[in-house]
Structures are given as structure tokens and as C-alpha cells.
Design a protein around this motif. Structure first.
Motif, PDB file in Angstrom:
ATOM      1  N   ILE A 119       0.852  -1.187   0.000  1.00  7.67           N
ATOM      2  CA  ILE A 119       0.000   0.000   0.000  1.00  7.67           C
ATOM      3  C   ILE A 119       0.887   1.236   0.000  1.00  7.67           C
ATOM      4  N   THR A 120       0.393   2.294  -0.621  1.00 13.29           N
ATOM      5  CA  THR A 120       1.232   3.456  -0.898  1.00 13.29           C
ATOM      6  C   THR A 120       1.533   4.289   0.346  1.00 13.29           C
ATOM      7  N   LYS A 121       0.681   4.212   1.360  1.00 16.52           N
ATOM      8  CA  LYS A 121       0.874   5.034   2.543  1.00 16.52           C
ATOM      9  C   LYS A 121       0.599   4.223   3.804  1.00 16.52           C
ATOM     10  N   ASN A 122       1.328   4.553   4.877  1.00 14.35           N
ATOM     11  CA  ASN A 122       1.006   3.957   6.162  1.00 14.35           C
ATOM     12  C   ASN A 122      -0.298   4.546   6.687  1.00 14.35           C
ATOM     13  N   ILE A 123      -1.003   3.764   7.468  1.00 20.26           N
ATOM     14  CA  ILE A 123      -2.291   4.175   8.014  1.00 20.26           C
ATOM     15  C   ILE A 123      -2.151   4.309   9.527  1.00 20.26           C
ATOM     16  N   PHE A 168     -17.071   3.433   8.036  1.00 17.37           N
ATOM     17  CA  PHE A 168     -16.098   2.356   7.842  1.00 17.37           C
ATOM     18  C   PHE A 168     -15.975   1.969   6.367  1.00 17.37           C
ATOM     19  N   ASP A 169     -17.098   1.686   5.725  1.00 18.78           N
ATOM     20  CA  ASP A 169     -17.055   1.206   4.335  1.00 18.78           C
ATOM     21  C   ASP A 169     -16.481   2.256   3.389  1.00 18.78           C
ATOM     22  N   LEU A 170     -16.835   3.528   3.595  1.00 16.74           N
ATOM     23  CA  LEU A 170     -16.305   4.591   2.744  1.00 16.74           C
ATOM     24  C   LEU A 170     -14.794   4.738   2.915  1.00 16.74           C
ATOM     25  N   ILE A 171     -14.322   4.624   4.152  1.00 16.70           N
ATOM     26  CA  ILE A 171     -12.891   4.729   4.410  1.00 16.70           C
ATOM     27  C   ILE A 171     -12.146   3.574   3.752  1.00 16.70           C
ATOM     28  N   VAL A 172     -12.688   2.380   3.872  1.00 19.26           N
ATOM     29  CA  VAL A 172     -12.066   1.225   3.213  1.00 19.26           C
ATOM     30  C   VAL A 172     -11.984   1.454   1.712  1.00 19.26           C
ATOM     31  N   GLN A 173     -13.088   1.898   1.106  1.00 19.84           N
ATOM     32  CA  GLN A 173     -13.103   2.110  -0.340  1.00 19.84           C
ATOM     33  C   GLN A 173     -12.116   3.185  -0.764  1.00 19.84           C
ATOM     34  N   ARG A 174     -11.978   4.229   0.042  1.00 17.27           N
ATOM     35  CA  ARG A 174     -11.049   5.296  -0.324  1.00 17.27           C
ATOM     36  C   ARG A 174      -9.605   4.816  -0.246  1.00 17.27           C
ATOM     37  N   ILE A 175      -9.282   4.028   0.769  1.00 16.94           N
ATOM     38  CA  ILE A 175      -7.930   3.478   0.864  1.00 16.94           C
ATOM     39  C   ILE A 175      -7.660   2.524  -0.286  1.00 16.94           C
ATOM     40  N   VAL A 176      -8.638   1.690  -0.593  1.00 17.71           N
ATOM     41  CA  VAL A 176      -8.496   0.754  -1.710  1.00 17.71           C
ATOM     42  C   VAL A 176      -8.273   1.520  -3.012  1.00 17.71           C
ATOM     43  N   ALA A 177      -9.034   2.604  -3.196  1.00 22.71           N
ATOM     44  CA  ALA A 177      -8.904   3.405  -4.421  1.00 22.71           C
ATOM     45  C   ALA A 177      -7.516   4.007  -4.557  1.00 22.71           C
TER      46      ALA A 177
END
Length: 259
Positions: A40-44, A73-82
Motif C-alpha cells: 500500500i502506498t501510505k502507512n495508516i 467504515f465502508d467509505l474509508i475502506v473504499q477510499r484506501i483501496v482506491a
């Protein structure tokens, strides 16, 4: 850190591993949790409700509070995935641009944007075969004292793609349509440094003007109230006694000069 916070962070890790098909590492640090992997491009960085300040690191990162993760939760997951892999790609040149109304705008932002939904004054959307896939929300024009009489500065208040979609050239097309109708002298906007410490908007002509200071919040339930002084905080605490303090990373102010 409470068990519920740790469970939420573990759930995020598991969801990201499933959707990105990677192995992530979860580390408990001094008052917060970090999720990292080379894929993944960035640490969380994830912060429990009781931690006020951000962890300032020279590394680029995504900074998320417990209350945000619990609510979206779901929106945050989708944004990280994107940010980490290609979603369904649509080319803006194949879409149709149109003005959209407040109701459609509000619903789209609630479903697909992490920040609060703002109707703005002018709203534009991109449609792919009749499906709304991207929107931009603009403010009204503002006179600038150091510019000519007809010069107006507008703010891009919100830009949002539909979750799971990457509309290539989408923002450029939306800005072009808006500019054709209203002839702005410039368009300014703010990008959230909790999600990016540098902005991709430079690729389409925006220039960085300043890094704004961190914003302080009093968080009560699902609401975040900004405050700028100890007096404002005290007033909030008296009016809404059950809550906690939070600080974000601030924003990047950017401007696109058109005239």
C-alpha cells in the motif's frame, strides 16, 4: 486503548487485506495503531477517541480517528483501496456533464464522500450511460480587491467520484463545464492533509498557496464542532458536555488561475 478500538482497527486490517489481496502488519504504538505494508502506498495511522493530537511523521500517511472509522467504515475502506489499486476506470471524455440539483448532490455526497455534504451554489455531475459517477460542488463568486471589477474567485467545495470508480479526467471536465458557464478568474480549494500531505491537483494546473494550521474539534456523537480558542471550546463543553477533543493535520490551500 479500549478493546472496541482495537477490534475496529483489526476489522479495517482484515477488510483491506481481503480487498487488496495483501498481507498487512498492525502495530500498537504509543496511544495509537499503525497499519503498514509495502503493497500500500501510505502507512495508516488510527487514533482512539481519547487521543487528541496527531502523530507527526516525515512519512506520508493516512490519519483516521476512531469516531470517523466507526461512522464511515465502508467509505474509508473504499477510499484506501482506491488509493492502492485501480478501481473501475471510466474516461471522462465518454461521460456526459450536466448541472445537478441539491437533493441529488446531497445524496451522492452522503453515500460517497467522507466529509459533510455541502449543497454549494453550483453543482455539476458526470454521467456514464445514465449513471452519476462524479460530482463537483462550487461556491458563489467572490470579488477580489486586487483584481478587476469583473474578476471572480470561486471555491471548489467538494469533488467526489462514486465509490469504486476512478473517473480519468473527471475533475478537469467538471471544471471546464463550470468555467464555460461562469467565467471564473480563479478556483480555489482545500485538500485534507489527513489523507494526503501533497496534492495531485497540481497535475491539472492548481498551485499550492499555503499549508493551513490544524483544526481543532469537539466531537459529540456523530457531530464535529470546530473551535478556535479556549473560550469557544469552553462554550461547546458547557452546551454539549459529553464529548472529546480532536485535532486534524490541517489542509493544503490550492488555486487554479483561469484568467
Amino acid at each position: 486503548m479500549t478493546p472496541s478500538f482495537k477490534d475496529l482497527a483489526i476489522r479495517l486490517k482484515i477488510d483491506l487485506e481481503r480487498q487488496l489481496d495483501v498481507q498487512l502488519t498492525l502495530i500498537e504504538l504509543d496511544g495509537f495503531i499503525q497499519i503498514l505494508a509495502t503493497e500500500i502506498t501510505k502507512n495508516i495511522f488510527i487514533y482512539p477517541n481519547e487521543r487528541f493530537l496527531r502523530y507527526h511523521t516525515p512519512e506520508y500517511g493516512i490519519h483516521i480517528d476512531e469516531d470517523q472509522l466507526a461512522q464511515k467504515f465502508d467509505l474509508i475502506v473504499q477510499r484506501i483501496v482506491a488509493k492502492s489499486k485501480n478501481n473501475r476506470r471510466i474516461y471522462a471524455r465518454k461521460t456526459v456533464v450536466a448541472r445537478i440539483d441539491k437533493k441529488v448532490t446531497q445524496q451522492f455526497l452522503v453515500e460517497h464522500h467522507l466529509q459533510s455534504a455541502l449543497p454549494g451554489k453550483y453543482r455539476y455531475g458526470l454521467y456514464d450511460q445514465g449513471e452519476l459517477v462524479s460530482i463537483a460542488v462550487f461556491s458563489g463568486g467572490r470579488r477580489m480587491n486586487d483584481k478587476s471589477e469583473e474578476y471572480r474567485s470561486f471555491e471548489l467545495l467538494r469533488f467526489c467520484n462514486k465509490s469504486g470508480y476512478n473517473v480519468i479526467g473527471g475533475l478537469s471536465k467538471l471544471i471546464k463545464a463550470f468555467s464555460k458557464d461562469f467565467h471564473p478568474g480563479d478556483i480555489m480549494t482545500y485538500t485534507d492533509r489527513d489523507w494526503s500531505q501533497h496534492s495531485s491537483l497540481e497535475k491539472i494546473g492548481f498551485t499550492t498557496k499555503e499549508i493551513t494550521a490544524s483544526i481543532n474539534f469537539w466531537v459529540a456523537g456523530i457531530h464535529r464542532y470546530t473551535y478556535r480558542s479556549d473560550e469557544e471550546l469552553q462554550a461547546l463543553m458547557e452546551r454539549i458536555p459529553i464529548g472529546f477533543q480532536k485535532e486534524n493535520m490541517g489542509s493544503i490551500k490550492m488555486i487554479l488561475y483561469i484568467k
